[in-house]
Design an enzyme around this catalytic site. Structure first.
Site, PDB file in Angstrom:
ATOM      1  N   SER A 169       7.486  -9.073  -5.714  1.00 10.93           N
ATOM      2  CA  SER A 169       6.135  -9.507  -5.235  1.00 10.93           C
ATOM      3  C   SER A 169       5.537 -10.386  -6.253  1.00 10.93           C
ATOM      4  O   SER A 169       4.965 -11.486  -5.853  1.00 10.93           O
ATOM      5  CB  SER A 169       5.263  -8.198  -5.120  1.00 10.93           C
ATOM      6  OG  SER A 169       5.851  -7.409  -4.080  1.00 10.93           O
ATOM      7  N   LYS A 174      -6.581  -1.843  -9.827  1.00 14.09           N
ATOM      8  CA  LYS A 174      -5.563  -2.944 -10.061  1.00 14.09           C
ATOM      9  C   LYS A 174      -5.839  -4.029  -8.953  1.00 14.09           C
ATOM     10  O   LYS A 174      -5.980  -3.875  -7.761  1.00 14.09           O
ATOM     11  CB  LYS A 174      -3.974  -2.387  -9.550  1.00 14.09           C
ATOM     12  CG  LYS A 174      -2.927  -3.108 -10.004  1.00 14.09           C
ATOM     13  CD  LYS A 174      -1.614  -2.151  -9.878  1.00 14.09           C
ATOM     14  CE  LYS A 174      -0.332  -3.106  -9.768  1.00 14.09           C
ATOM     15  NZ  LYS A 174       0.826  -2.407  -9.606  1.00 14.09           N
TER      16      LYS A 174
END
Ligand code: PNS
Length: 165
Positions: free
Chosen positions: A131, A44
């Site tokens: 985020s 990721k």
């Protein structure tokens, strides 16, 4: 003396937001100790390195003895067992979070029946924060300074010089 109750608060924390802090504070009302566990996931792509994410969290909880900051890889339930945690904490903002959280909680329960998933609601102020949305606003010069702790704000300004504060 009763046994110390530890909860794990796992996530990507790329980066930590005031919404996360709100959840951690609520978790500390229930548990003796909260381990903030940053997922190490090489597949990721993150804005901040693992070291940066852990350092920002440590700085934001400076001196708080009931908060431990760590990173983990592999299965969350294995990490929870290693830490002797009784619960996994996840924050819920809106119904849209539910499906994914429900699926993860049931998978975690299948993998280890001894760890309970506990869902906490963020304060209304943080219902729309994440985020990713904070990074997007910061990237294009938006002022997000009241949505993240100071240590995160400074690091975001380094990455995104256009950011207003
Ligand atoms: O902040 P995030 O990205 O929503 O956190 C997701 C996280 C870290 C909680 C989740 O991806 C996770 O637990 N990963 C570890 C791998 C695992 O245990 N998977 C099986 C259960 S879904």
């Amino acid at each position: 003396m009763g046994k110390k109750k530890t909860a794990i608060y796992p996530g990507s924390f790329d980066p930590l937001t005031n919404g996360h802090i709100d959840i951690i504070e609520r978790a500390l009302d229930i548990f003796d100790e909260v381990v903030i566990a940053v997922l190490h996931n090489p597949s990721k792509k993150a804005l901040f390195t693992m070291e940066e994410r852990v350092a920002m969290i440590r700085e934001s909880f400076n001196g708080e003895r009931s908060v431990i900051v760590d990173s983990f890889g592999g299965l969350l339930v294995d990490y929870a067992k290693m830490r002797k945690a009784v619960a996994i904490i996840r924050g819920m903002r809106a119904v849209s979070d539910f499906e994914n959280e429900f699926q993860m909680a049931l998978m975690n329960r299948k993998l280890n029946k001894e760890v309970q998933s506990v869902f906490l609601m963020t304060g209304f102020r943080w219902i729309f924060t994440s985020s990713s949305i904070i990074k997007e606003a910061a990237q294009f010069g938006g002022d997000i300074s009241d949505m993240v702790p100071e240590a995160v704000k400074l690091k975001l300004m380094e990455k995104y010089p256009k950011m207003r504060s």
